[in-house]
Design a protein around this motif. Structure first.
Motif, PDB file in Angstrom:
ATOM      1  N   ILE A   1       1.121  -1.094  -0.109  1.00  0.00           N
ATOM      2  CA  ILE A   1      -0.266   0.171  -0.345  1.00  0.00           C
ATOM      3  C   ILE A   1       1.003   1.165   0.225  1.00  0.00           C
ATOM      4  O   ILE A   1       0.493   2.184  -0.747  1.00  0.00           O
ATOM      5  N   GLY A   2       2.163   1.023   0.659  1.00  0.00           N
ATOM      6  CA  GLY A   2       2.725   1.935   0.569  1.00  0.00           C
ATOM      7  C   GLY A   2       3.176   1.750  -0.698  1.00  0.00           C
ATOM      8  O   GLY A   2       3.541   4.054  -1.160  1.00  0.00           O
ATOM      9  N   HIS A   3       3.532   1.390  -1.852  1.00  0.00           N
ATOM     10  CA  HIS A   3       3.803   1.758  -2.757  1.00  0.00           C
ATOM     11  C   HIS A   3       3.359   3.187  -3.970  1.00  0.00           C
ATOM     12  O   HIS A   3       3.321   3.657  -4.372  1.00  0.00           O
ATOM     13  N   PHE A   4       2.021   2.484  -2.848  1.00  0.00           N
ATOM     14  CA  PHE A   4       0.538   3.301  -3.844  1.00  0.00           C
ATOM     15  C   PHE A   4       0.819   4.909  -3.444  1.00  0.00           C
ATOM     16  O   PHE A   4       0.556   5.510  -4.007  1.00  0.00           O
ATOM     17  N   ALA A   5       0.734   4.517  -2.236  1.00  0.00           N
ATOM     18  CA  ALA A   5       0.803   6.085  -1.160  1.00  0.00           C
ATOM     19  C   ALA A   5       1.739   6.914  -1.789  1.00  0.00           C
ATOM     20  O   ALA A   5       1.924   8.059  -2.273  1.00  0.00           O
ATOM     21  N   ALA A   6       3.769   6.664  -2.027  1.00  0.00           N
ATOM     22  CA  ALA A   6       4.466   6.780  -2.534  1.00  0.00           C
ATOM     23  C   ALA A   6       4.405   7.384  -4.350  1.00  0.00           C
ATOM     24  O   ALA A   6       4.542   8.861  -4.314  1.00  0.00           O
ATOM     25  N   GLN A   7       3.507   6.507  -4.500  1.00  0.00           N
ATOM     26  CA  GLN A   7       3.264   6.718  -6.629  1.00  0.00           C
ATOM     27  C   GLN A   7       2.184   7.911  -6.257  1.00  0.00           C
ATOM     28  O   GLN A   7       2.059   9.080  -7.360  1.00  0.00           O
ATOM     29  N   TRP A   8       1.343   8.312  -5.181  1.00  0.00           N
ATOM     30  CA  TRP A   8       0.222   9.128  -5.433  1.00  0.00           C
ATOM     31  C   TRP A   8       0.636  10.731  -4.852  1.00  0.00           C
ATOM     32  O   TRP A   8       0.496  11.643  -5.686  1.00  0.00           O
ATOM     33  N   LYS A   9       1.985  10.373  -4.138  1.00  0.00           N
ATOM     34  CA  LYS A   9       2.827  11.902  -3.712  1.00  0.00           C
ATOM     35  C   LYS A   9       3.184  13.045  -4.867  1.00  0.00           C
ATOM     36  O   LYS A   9       4.058  13.695  -5.087  1.00  0.00           O
ATOM     37  N   ASP A  10       4.678  11.851  -5.350  1.00  0.00           N
ATOM     38  CA  ASP A  10       5.217  11.876  -6.214  1.00  0.00           C
ATOM     39  C   ASP A  10       5.732  10.617  -7.604  1.00  0.00           C
ATOM     40  O   ASP A  10       6.534   9.758  -7.417  1.00  0.00           O
ATOM     41  N   PRO A  11       4.594  10.909  -8.674  1.00  0.00           N
ATOM     42  CA  PRO A  11       4.891   9.692  -9.529  1.00  0.00           C
ATOM     43  C   PRO A  11       6.645   9.891  -9.866  1.00  0.00           C
ATOM     44  O   PRO A  11       6.926  11.006 -10.823  1.00  0.00           O
ATOM     45  N   VAL A  12       6.672   8.180  -9.931  1.00  0.00           N
ATOM     46  CA  VAL A  12       7.872   7.887 -10.983  1.00  0.00           C
ATOM     47  C   VAL A  12       7.338   7.232 -11.982  1.00  0.00           C
ATOM     48  O   VAL A  12       7.030   6.134 -12.745  1.00  0.00           O
ATOM     49  N   GLY A  13       6.608   8.589 -12.746  1.00  0.00           N
ATOM     50  CA  GLY A  13       6.078   7.351 -13.816  1.00  0.00           C
ATOM     51  C   GLY A  13       5.190   6.606 -13.635  1.00  0.00           C
ATOM     52  O   GLY A  13       3.923   6.913 -12.824  1.00  0.00           O
ATOM     53  N   MET A  14       4.534   6.558 -15.112  1.00  0.00           N
ATOM     54  CA  MET A  14       2.468   6.087 -15.262  1.00  0.00           C
ATOM     55  C   MET A  14       2.607   4.934 -14.278  1.00  0.00           C
ATOM     56  O   MET A  14       4.134   3.961 -14.431  1.00  0.00           O
ATOM     57  N   THR A  15       2.320   4.527 -13.075  1.00  0.00           N
ATOM     58  CA  THR A  15       1.966   3.033 -12.314  1.00  0.00           C
ATOM     59  C   THR A  15       1.403   2.656 -13.491  1.00  0.00           C
ATOM     60  O   THR A  15       0.282   2.555 -13.192  1.00  0.00           O
ATOM     61  N   GLY A  16       2.064   1.268 -13.380  1.00  0.00           N
ATOM     62  CA  GLY A  16       1.243   0.280 -14.351  1.00  0.00           C
ATOM     63  C   GLY A  16       0.483  -0.244 -13.102  1.00  0.00           C
ATOM     64  O   GLY A  16      -0.729  -0.948 -13.779  1.00  0.00           O
ATOM     65  N   LEU A  17       1.132  -1.482 -12.825  1.00  0.00           N
ATOM     66  CA  LEU A  17       0.022  -2.012 -11.917  1.00  0.00           C
ATOM     67  C   LEU A  17      -0.541  -1.396 -10.293  1.00  0.00           C
ATOM     68  O   LEU A  17      -0.641  -1.196  -8.677  1.00  0.00           O
ATOM     69  N   LEU A  18      -2.127  -1.597 -11.144  1.00  0.00           N
ATOM     70  CA  LEU A  18      -2.554  -0.595 -10.059  1.00  0.00           C
ATOM     71  C   LEU A  18      -4.343  -1.963 -10.504  1.00  0.00           C
ATOM     72  O   LEU A  18      -4.940  -1.281 -11.344  1.00  0.00           O
ATOM     73  N   VAL A  19      -4.305  -2.514 -10.253  1.00  0.00           N
ATOM     74  CA  VAL A  19      -5.145  -3.478 -10.231  1.00  0.00           C
ATOM     75  C   VAL A  19      -6.126  -3.083  -9.277  1.00  0.00           C
ATOM     76  O   VAL A  19      -6.554  -2.992  -8.058  1.00  0.00           O
ATOM     77  N   GLY A  20      -7.505  -3.534  -9.998  1.00  0.00           N
ATOM     78  CA  GLY A  20      -8.704  -3.625  -9.209  1.00  0.00           C
ATOM     79  C   GLY A  20      -9.267  -2.137  -8.213  1.00  0.00           C
ATOM     80  O   GLY A  20      -9.113  -0.992  -8.828  1.00  0.00           O
ATOM     81  N   PRO A  21      -9.749  -2.317  -7.618  1.00  0.00           N
ATOM     82  CA  PRO A  21     -10.341  -1.234  -6.898  1.00  0.00           C
ATOM     83  C   PRO A  21      -9.082   0.039  -6.336  1.00  0.00           C
ATOM     84  O   PRO A  21      -9.338   1.194  -6.471  1.00  0.00           O
ATOM     85  N   ILE A  22      -7.886  -0.274  -6.755  1.00  0.00           N
ATOM     86  CA  ILE A  22      -7.042   0.905  -5.799  1.00  0.00           C
ATOM     87  C   ILE A  22      -7.356   2.313  -7.097  1.00  0.00           C
ATOM     88  O   ILE A  22      -6.482   3.140  -7.451  1.00  0.00           O
ATOM     89  N   GLN A  23      -7.371   1.491  -8.724  1.00  0.00           N
ATOM     90  CA  GLN A  23      -7.372   2.602 -10.061  1.00  0.00           C
ATOM     91  C   GLN A  23      -8.341   3.723  -9.511  1.00  0.00           C
ATOM     92  O   GLN A  23      -8.341   4.637  -9.455  1.00  0.00           O
ATOM     93  N   ASP A  24      -9.308   3.171  -8.310  1.00  0.00           N
ATOM     94  CA  ASP A  24     -10.159   4.613  -8.734  1.00  0.00           C
ATOM     95  C   ASP A  24      -9.766   5.408  -7.136  1.00  0.00           C
ATOM     96  O   ASP A  24     -10.351   6.457  -7.690  1.00  0.00           O
ATOM     97  N   VAL A  25      -9.145   4.646  -6.392  1.00  0.00           N
ATOM     98  CA  VAL A  25      -8.801   5.790  -4.972  1.00  0.00           C
ATOM     99  C   VAL A  25      -7.943   6.826  -5.963  1.00  0.00           C
ATOM    100  O   VAL A  25      -7.221   7.809  -5.835  1.00  0.00           O
ATOM    101  N   THR A  26      -7.245   6.027  -7.252  1.00  0.00           N
ATOM    102  CA  THR A  26      -5.860   6.686  -7.440  1.00  0.00           C
ATOM    103  C   THR A  26      -6.741   8.167  -9.028  1.00  0.00           C
ATOM    104  O   THR A  26      -5.822   8.452  -8.438  1.00  0.00           O
ATOM    105  N   GLY A  27      -7.510   7.154  -9.279  1.00  0.00           N
ATOM    106  CA  GLY A  27      -8.458   8.406  -9.763  1.00  0.00           C
ATOM    107  C   GLY A  27      -7.433   9.381 -10.684  1.00  0.00           C
ATOM    108  O   GLY A  27      -7.500   8.654 -11.590  1.00  0.00           O
TER     109      GLY A  27
END
Lengths: 476, 562
Positions: free
Chosen positions: B470-496
């Motif tokens: 989960i921390g990886h997603f949070a880190a990417q939300w804060k400071d993206p390191v390129g497009m995040t590929g591994l966003l499976v399922g509901p995490i996509q909706d939070v990522t918005g």
């Protein structure tokens, strides 16, 4: 229609509008009510939202100059043409990643000039005319001639910005990021990925839709570095099979970048020599270009040339650096130049085209069937060129037959008969244009119609984008 | 309808069973618990498992269709009886498990069609043709297939249509979402739809048309993960290699190795740092010099080059691990050069050596046996089972898809996520500060995924795995390191907005084709989400990524699994 969207340049003059009611091979369209000239992505979004509010059909056009194939001719009354040719900026280019972001109006006549300061150049289809929009060409899956880098039909797209028919701005592939485009570029993003994000790939959906699902505002497109050393050669034969098998091996091994096969008529047209010289040219020619970009380019091209000659010998083709007075390098240079008129019209003033996809392994049989048909039909004796372009790195081929003719020649029914014969022989009309607009769906088991209907419903729920473009998706 | 039994599991109604047996034959329908247990095995691969050996939700029955028409008939039967379903191909990990108590499992193992069309460098495959089988058949013709990170046991059809599709040889074998040609699909309503040339009965070579590339509705970076019907056949692109025939194998399991064919070299370049590696990479990607480039974390190289965990630990302690496996050599590329002619090979070899030297790099010394082991694993993508060996629990995150500009930052963020827990005494499996697997796609862009190893039998370790995930997603939300590929399922909706309109469009697709949500999965968008929820969910990102919530979520996942 309740007026036009404010703040967007518009032309409602009869001369401008009437010009869109036909094109060089489409006579049955409607004159649009107006032509709009957006300058920005925001303008585009504003137009599409206005169209949804007022239920106004839109027909996008991004190229300039002579038009054909009917996809920019309104097929309903009261449509408005959205001419994005004024959105013609190079937004960004990066030599290190060999990618550029261009707007939809950038055309083949200007793109290499825009990219040259970045030591890049565009991947091109076979001799596009200068006014042809680069993005429109890629969107229509017009094949590029660089077979080694054509991995998938989505190439050479990276990330894109599309306004769907429903008026939503979608950022696709790796363009789907937070912040403005400028901010993204400053962070180092280069929008190099076309698929996705998530579970959908809207760039792929919009490709091939002929303006019927949305309008692309800008796109990241893969580019080619300017080579330091470039060498072109011809592999020739009296019959197609040896040339085709040599090309297939070379493409599968990725030892040349430009790779395609032509017959004598097609080669004469490409060389600009006139049809009368066709009989002096090799019956079949594999045109290959070897390129060394950065690392020891002379050595690279040298081993590629040696390997290509080995392949040529194995398949029984002869190798030459030129035909008649024209060198293969001259042809490669011509392929990078774009004139205002389609090269196919230069010989006799007009032409017919028929293109489709086919497995490379059986292209020979297809051509044989077509030749038999031509030999006994009403087109007997007319020059018909052949262009075979390997796609997806030689998994299958774009096959194109081109017949130059005088503008007043009556060849419609004969050409349709050739298309029907080709369909029976297995031609897959993946891009339904011209004579294949309806034939493309004759053998459909219902799947294509069903999926086009789904795409229309999901992306263009009010059926406003280029209505009636496909025979299986008529406007209600 | 299904009904509940004494253990609160739903069971198949007699009417539904009769219909399924009529469609398939009694032999291919079962609800025997002994057999069902095989479809509820909690391996957790790609996820964080709970503490139990079995997943909590079992299928109410398993059916084995043999044809597309049978799949369609089964799905229509499910609809008639109010049942849901989940397709199951080779069953890698627990992602093939059903996710709702009213689901049957459609096991596709009888649909193992495999046909090579060598002249067109492609194959036509069914869902149970494995990468291993496909590769073995393709090699007879001097071809290979793309093998995704999951390894040779996976179904290429499943990866191309339904899940991810990236793999370590993507430099020359692309990725399966781009290798997929024509396709055949049974919708969640039981309708058979074909795409590309297959829809016109003209073979399996062309993916798109006539007209729009409608495949893009069903598959983006991810496929539907079993949430949008069942794919039953595809054409798939193959890739020419410089060797025809069976791959020679020496040694014994697990240290199988293969000699390098003529005009082939396997090199391991080590750079002074990640900036130097990045600069070198931009050069290595020009002119198609390298066949494969792969950066594995040093400890993963070590797990591959040692026969057992005990040997790895011993050699780590006494400092005798090979150079590529030493922790100080993380900035590295394993490079495969595969040429056809001697002149080509000499040019590639000289060019690679010159580039590495110019950027301050050097080449590790390896024994022929070590070289052979790395080559064997690279060519067959056997790395995942090797890397799983360390702890038995593995999941992954980030999935950076962007310019190699982001290489140093990807490694830095990988360290930020893992270093504390992979250090001695941490809750994750002891390892490298970062665990980024990195490789290029098609000579252009970077893929980087940070592997998370945990002890699947230990709740604290599972919680640490979840925290990292989960921390990886949070880190990417804060400071993206390129497009995040591994966003499976509901995490996509939070990522918005981070991934554009993709989840919203995918939801429209789901609703359009499956309004009753019969094709159930957790690997797709949440169906039927009200627009207002869709709109406000991303606003909760700061909440989800706050330390207390992260802690609670991790504890919950560590206890119950995902």
């Amino acid at each position: 229609m309740s007026g036009l969207p404010s703040g967007i340049k518009a032309d409602v003059s009869a001369s401008t509008c009437d010009a869109f009611s036909t094109d060089s091979d489409t006579r049955s369209g409607f004159s649009p009510r107006a032509v709009l000239y957006p300058q920005t992505l925001e303008d585009l979004r504003k137009i599409v939202r206005w169209a949804n509010d007022t239920r106004t059909p839109l027909v996008p056009v991004s190229s300039t100059g002579p038009r054909r194939r009917g996809d920019t001719v309104p097929r309903v009354k009261e449509a408005v043409v959205v001419d994005v040719s004024g959105m013609n900026r190079l937004v960004h280019a990066d030599n290190r990643d060999r990618i550029a972001i261009i707007e939809a109006g950038v055309d083949f006549g200007s793109i290499d000039d825009l990219l040259r300061p970045h030591a890049l150049r565009a991947f091109r289809p076979l001799m596009p005319r200068s006014g042809k929009s680069v993005i429109a060409s890629y969107l229509d899956r017009e094949p590029i001639i660089n077979a080694d880098v054509h991995w998938d039909p989505a190439d050479p797209f990276g990330g894109t910005a599309i306004i769907s028919g429903g008026g939503e701005l979608t950022l696709n592939g790796s363009a789907a990021l937070e912040g403005t485009l400028r901010e993204q570029l400053e962070r180092g993003h280069r929008h190099m990925v076309t698929f996705g994000p998530g579970n959908v790939d809207l760039t792929r959906v919009v490709q091939g839709s002929q303006g019927s699902l949305g309008i692309m505002g800008w796109a990241a497109v893969y580019c080619e570095r300017l080579p330091q050393v470039e060498q072109s050669i011809f592999l020739c034969s009296d019959t197609l099979a040896p040339v085709l098998s040599a090309m297939r091996e070379a493409v599968h091994r990725r030892i040349c970048t430009i790779a395609f096969v032509t017959d004598a008529v097609q080669l004469a047209m490409l060389l600009g020599l006139g049809l009368e010289v066709a009989e002096k040219l090799p019956a079949w020619t594999f045109c290959a270009t070897l390129a060394g970009y950065v690392h020891a380019p002379e050595r690279k091209v040298a081993w590629q040339r040696a390997d290509l000659e080995t392949i040529a010998a194995r398949h029984g083709t002869s190798v030459t650096t030129g035909v008649l007075e024209v060198s293969a390098n001259d042809l490669a240079e011509k392929l990078r130049q774009s004139g205002p008129v389609c090269y196919r019209d230069l010989c006799l003033g007009a032409h017919k085209e028929l293109f489709f996809l086919h497995p490379i392994s059986s292209v020979g049989q297809m051509i044989e069937t077509q030749q038999e048909h031509l030999a006994r039909g009403v087109l007997h004796g007319r020059p018909v060129g052949t262009y075979i372009q390997p796609l997806a790195q030689g998994t299958f081929a774009h096959v194109e037959r081109i017949m130059p003719h005088a503008p007043d020649a009556d060849v419609e029914s004969g050409w349709r008969a050739l298309a029907e014969t080709s369909l029976i022989a297995g031609a897959f009309f993946s891009r339904p244009h011209g004579v294949s607009r309806d034939l493309a769906f004759v053998r459909d088991d219902g799947s294509a119609a069903r999926m086009i209907s789904a795409a229309k419903t999901l992306l263009d729920p009010h059926n406003l984008m280029n209505p009636n473009r496909f025979v299986v998706q008529e406007a209600k | 309808m299904a009904r509940n039994n004494a253990k609160h599991r739903m069971v198949l109604s007699p009417q539904a069973r009769t219909e399924l047996e009529t469609i398939l034959g009694a032999r291919y329908v079962t609800d025997d618990p002994a057999l069902l247990s095989g479809y509820a095995w909690n391996t957790g691969v790609g996820k964080i498992p709970g503490g139990d050996k079995f997943v909590p939700i079992w299928p109410i029955a398993v059916v084995l269709p043999a044809t597309t028409e049978e799949v369609a008939a089964v799905i229509k039967c499910c609809k008639r009886h109010g049942l849901s379903f989940r397709p199951h191909s080779t069953g890698y990990g627990s992602m093939g498990c059903v996710t709702s108590p009213d689901s049957i499992c459609i096991d596709l193992r009888r649909m193992n069609h495999l046909e090579i069309l060598p002249e067109d460098r492609m194959a036509v495959i069914g869902p149970y043709a494995t990468a291993n089988q496909l590769q073995a058949e393709a090699r007879k013709h001097g071809l290979t297939c793309h093998v995704v990170g999951a390894g040779p046991a996976h179904s290429p059809l499943a990866s191309a249509t339904s899940l991810i599709g990236v793999g370590i040889t993507s430099q020359f074998t692309s990725a399966n979402m781009r290798n997929m040609l024509a396709w055949e699909w049974v919708t969640p309503e039981g309708e058979i739809i074909r795409g590309g040339s297959a829809a016109s009965g003209m073979g399996w070579y062309a993916s798109d048309g006539p007209g729009p590339g409608t495949r893009g509705l069903l598959r983006g970076f991810f496929g539907g993960g079993g949430g949008i019907g069942v794919f039953t056949r595809i054409g798939i692109k193959l890739f020419p290699i410089n060797h025809q025939g069976k791959m020679e194998t020496l040694g014994q399991v697990p240290q199988l190795r293969s000699p390098l064919p003529p005009n082939t070299a396997l090199l391991h370049a080590i750079f002074p740092g990640y900036d130097a590696q990045r600069s070198a990479t931009f050069d290595l990607l020009q002119d198609d010099v390298c066949t494969v480039l792969l950066r594995m974390p040093p400890n993963h190289v070590g797990w591959t080059l040692t026969e057992s965990n005990a040997e790895f630990v011993r050699r780590t302690r006494d400092g005798t691990l090979p150079e590529p496996a030493r922790p100080e050599n993380g900035a590295s590329w394993t490079i495969l050069i595969a040429s056809r002619s001697a002149a080509e090979h000499q040019w590639r070899h000289d060019t690679v050596r010159e580039i590495v030297a110019r950027h301050g790099g050097r080449f590790a010394t390896m024994t022929p046996e070590e070289e052979g082991v790395l080559y064997h694993n690279l060519a067959t993508s056997q790395y995942v089972p090797r890397v799983l060996r360390a702890s038995g629990g593995i999941t992954t995150s980030f999935g950076v898809l962007d310019s190699f500009h982001f290489l140093p930052k990807a490694v830095e963020m990988g360290e930020m996520m893992l270093a504390k827990d992979t250090a001695p005494g941490g809750d994750l499996c002891e390892g490298n500060p970062d665990e980024q697997w990195i490789w290029p796609h098609e000579g252009r862009y970077m893929w980087a995924e940070n592997i998370i190893h945990f002890d699947a039998t230990n709740e604290a370790s599972r919680a640490a795995g979840a925290r990292a995930l989960i921390g990886h997603f949070a880190a990417q939300w804060k400071d993206p390191v390129g497009m995040t590929g591994l966003l499976v399922g509901p995490i996509q909706d939070v990522t918005g907005p981070r991934i554009g309109k993709a989840p919203a469009f995918a939801r429209k697709v789901k609703t359009y084709f499956d309004k009753d949500d019969r094709s159930k999965t957790k690997e797709y968008v949440i169906p039927n989400m009200p627009p207002v929820v869709e709109k406000i969910l991303p606003a909760f990102r700061p909440v989800f990524s706050s330390a207390p919530v992260l802690h609670i979520l991790s504890k919950m996942v560590g206890k119950n699994g995902t």
